[in-house]
Enzyme design. Sequence first.
Site, short mmCIF file in Angstrom:
data_model
loop_
_atom_site.label_atom_id
_atom_site.label_comp_id
_atom_site.label_asym_id
_atom_site.label_seq_id
_atom_site.Cartn_x
_atom_site.Cartn_y
_atom_site.Cartn_z
N CYS A 115 0.80 -1.22 0.00
CA CYS A 115 0.00 0.00 0.00
C CYS A 115 0.83 1.27 0.00
CB CYS A 115 -0.94 0.02 1.20
SG CYS A 115 -0.16 0.47 2.76
N GLY A 116 2.04 1.23 0.51
CA GLY A 116 2.81 2.47 0.58
C GLY A 116 2.22 3.43 1.57
#
Length: 282
Positions: A115-116
Amino acid sequence: MGRVTERRKVLRIRDGAVSSRPDTLVAEEPLEIRLNGKPLAITMRTPGDDFALAAGFLVSEGVLADASDLQNIVYCAGATADGSNTYNVVDVKTASGVVVPDITLERNVYTTSSCGLCGKASLDAVRTTARHPIADAPPLSLEPELLASLPDRLRAAQRVFDRTGGLHAAALFDERGELLDVREDVGRHNAVDKLVGRALQSGGLPLSRGVLLVSGRASFELAQKAVMAGIPVLAAVSAPSSLAVDLAAETGLTLVGFLRGSSMNVYAGENRIAVRAATARG
């Protein structure tokens, strides 16, 4: 550090035949990033280029803009209870006078390989912290044929992927299509951070003549990282998100998706794509 891949025993079934064999897997371990001694974030990453990863992460957060902002990066000794060093904790020390924004309230401090920066608040956060506005003067002019050739060049440079099949990659090309750098990681956002961090460490920011190519999709955080590094063109082999397109349109980033074979979709910044009038209709 020799920890990019690991071996595991697997049961292999092929056309009804069963065998036991070792398999090579990409390594995934947590990396804690500390800023001036204080815990900031934890990301799941493939070990290697950890200092560049931390530096690139802080570029995307608006803390670092060039090499002069960085004093040093060190692994933290005694990272475990018994005092051994896991090489999974790094401390980034900024140079004297660098103003560190209060970024812990704006984002989740835990990121994953998929997801970062999931907790980024809005497009405004990027607009207000970008220290390298996209300013390719004169503007890049890229032939579609050149862009179409880049995925094969990236794939040919993915050494660890050939052994594991389990890594994302990010590549930096110049406007002539020459490969400047390529990084691999279990997280595509980490691969980009490693590229940007290496550029910062070598005094190469902003990357105002660069083309960033990523495997997979073009999410908001990848567009953010390109903008924060001053990269004018981001291309992906898969789809962009709607927020990535919005960010690209607002910041002047050229965003290309579904770059496969000779086809591609240009979602923003089409002025940098040298299409012929006859082929631009329809």
